[in-house]
Motif scaffolding. Structure first.
Motif, PDB file in Angstrom:
ATOM      1  N   GLN A   4      38.432  52.756  42.684  1.00 18.23           N
ATOM      2  CA  GLN A   4      38.772  51.541  42.907  1.00 18.23           C
ATOM      3  C   GLN A   4      39.831  53.019  44.259  1.00 18.23           C
ATOM      4  O   GLN A   4      40.654  51.967  44.912  1.00 18.23           O
ATOM      5  CB  GLN A   4      40.011  51.555  41.889  1.00 18.23           C
ATOM      6  CG  GLN A   4      40.817  50.806  41.760  1.00 18.23           C
ATOM      7  CD  GLN A   4      41.279  50.130  40.010  1.00 18.23           C
ATOM      8  OE1 GLN A   4      40.614  50.888  39.502  1.00 18.23           O
ATOM      9  NE2 GLN A   4      41.753  49.302  39.934  1.00 18.23           N
ATOM     10  N   HIS A   5      39.827  53.805  43.440  1.00 22.25           N
ATOM     11  CA  HIS A   5      41.376  54.161  45.125  1.00 22.25           C
ATOM     12  C   HIS A   5      41.285  54.647  45.989  1.00 22.25           C
ATOM     13  O   HIS A   5      41.864  53.888  46.798  1.00 22.25           O
ATOM     14  CB  HIS A   5      41.630  55.707  44.108  1.00 22.25           C
ATOM     15  CG  HIS A   5      42.713  57.190  44.920  1.00 22.25           C
ATOM     16  ND1 HIS A   5      44.001  56.531  44.785  1.00 22.25           N
ATOM     17  CD2 HIS A   5      42.060  57.738  45.772  1.00 22.25           C
ATOM     18  CE1 HIS A   5      44.343  57.253  45.492  1.00 22.25           C
ATOM     19  NE2 HIS A   5      43.385  57.833  46.149  1.00 22.25           N
ATOM     20  N   PHE A   6      39.740  54.663  46.736  1.00 22.96           N
ATOM     21  CA  PHE A   6      39.753  54.362  48.256  1.00 22.96           C
ATOM     22  C   PHE A   6      38.226  53.443  48.353  1.00 22.96           C
ATOM     23  O   PHE A   6      38.845  52.537  49.533  1.00 22.96           O
ATOM     24  CB  PHE A   6      38.592  55.172  48.432  1.00 22.96           C
ATOM     25  CG  PHE A   6      38.840  57.144  48.069  1.00 22.96           C
ATOM     26  CD1 PHE A   6      39.885  57.713  49.247  1.00 22.96           C
ATOM     27  CD2 PHE A   6      39.045  57.915  46.890  1.00 22.96           C
ATOM     28  CE1 PHE A   6      40.411  59.041  48.727  1.00 22.96           C
ATOM     29  CE2 PHE A   6      39.137  59.175  46.584  1.00 22.96           C
ATOM     30  CZ  PHE A   6      40.164  59.557  47.337  1.00 22.96           C
ATOM     31  N   GLY A   7      38.834  52.000  47.395  1.00 22.00           N
ATOM     32  CA  GLY A   7      38.133  51.122  47.946  1.00 22.00           C
ATOM     33  C   GLY A   7      37.071  50.353  48.595  1.00 22.00           C
ATOM     34  O   GLY A   7      36.635  50.278  49.407  1.00 22.00           O
ATOM     35  N   LEU A   8      36.129  51.487  47.773  1.00 20.83           N
ATOM     36  CA  LEU A   8      35.080  51.627  47.781  1.00 20.83           C
ATOM     37  C   LEU A   8      33.423  50.201  46.828  1.00 20.83           C
ATOM     38  O   LEU A   8      34.522  50.154  46.358  1.00 20.83           O
ATOM     39  CB  LEU A   8      34.350  53.031  47.192  1.00 20.83           C
ATOM     40  CG  LEU A   8      35.259  54.604  48.539  1.00 20.83           C
ATOM     41  CD1 LEU A   8      34.147  55.837  47.329  1.00 20.83           C
ATOM     42  CD2 LEU A   8      34.903  53.900  49.833  1.00 20.83           C
ATOM     43  N   ARG A   9      33.039  50.254  48.011  1.00 18.65           N
ATOM     44  CA  ARG A   9      31.855  48.740  46.919  1.00 18.65           C
ATOM     45  C   ARG A   9      30.659  49.911  46.968  1.00 18.65           C
ATOM     46  O   ARG A   9      29.911  49.082  45.611  1.00 18.65           O
ATOM     47  CB  ARG A   9      31.452  47.712  48.392  1.00 18.65           C
ATOM     48  CG  ARG A   9      32.830  47.245  48.943  1.00 18.65           C
ATOM     49  CD  ARG A   9      32.124  46.234  49.891  1.00 18.65           C
ATOM     50  NE  ARG A   9      31.578  46.337  50.856  1.00 18.65           N
ATOM     51  CZ  ARG A   9      32.397  46.912  52.385  1.00 18.65           C
ATOM     52  NH1 ARG A   9      33.219  47.324  51.850  1.00 18.65           N
ATOM     53  NH2 ARG A   9      30.908  47.795  53.216  1.00 18.65           N
ATOM     54  N   GLU A  10      30.649  50.730  47.060  1.00 19.10           N
ATOM     55  CA  GLU A  10      28.839  51.615  46.379  1.00 19.10           C
ATOM     56  C   GLU A  10      29.790  52.927  46.383  1.00 19.10           C
ATOM     57  O   GLU A  10      30.668  53.709  46.647  1.00 19.10           O
ATOM     58  CB  GLU A  10      27.770  51.146  47.269  1.00 19.10           C
ATOM     59  CG  GLU A  10      28.109  50.992  48.225  1.00 19.10           C
ATOM     60  CD  GLU A  10      27.030  50.872  49.208  1.00 19.10           C
ATOM     61  OE1 GLU A  10      26.153  51.667  48.209  1.00 19.10           O
ATOM     62  OE2 GLU A  10      26.786  49.682  49.979  1.00 19.10           O
TER      63      GLU A  10
END
Length: 75
Positions: A4-10
Motif C-alpha cells: 500500500q505504501h509504494f502502491g504495488l499491485r503484486e
C-alpha cells in the motif's frame, strides 16, 4: 504493508523470480546481452555463478525469454 505504501499491485520479492521485475542496471543488461550472444553464436558452454540472491535464476529466465525459437532450452 509496503504494498500500500509504494502502491504495488503484486509482491516484488518472491521465491520464483518474476522477469517483469528485471533490472538492467549495474551491468545486468550487458551480462544478459553477452549470454545471449554466446548462446546464439555457439560460443560453447556457459556457466553462471554467483552468491545466493545475486540474480542467477532471474538472469537465466531472462535469457530463456529472449532466445530465438530455433534454440532448444533444457531446464
Amino acid at each position: 504493508m509496503y504494498h500500500q505504501h509504494f502502491g504495488l499491485r503484486e509482491a516484488p520479492f518472491g521465491i520464483t523470480p518474476n522477469p517483469d521485475f528485471f533490472y538492467e542496471g549495474n551491468m545486468r543488461g550487458e551480462i544478459l546481452g553477452a549470454l545471449l550472444y554466446a548462446v546464439v553464436h555457439g560460443e560453447g558452454i556457459v556457466k553462471v555463478t554467483g552468491e545466493v540472491g545475486s540474480g542467477k535464476t532471474m538472469l537465466c529466465r531472462m535469457l530463456e525469454s529472449q532466445l530465438p525459437s530455433h534454440v532448444e532450452v533444457i531446464y
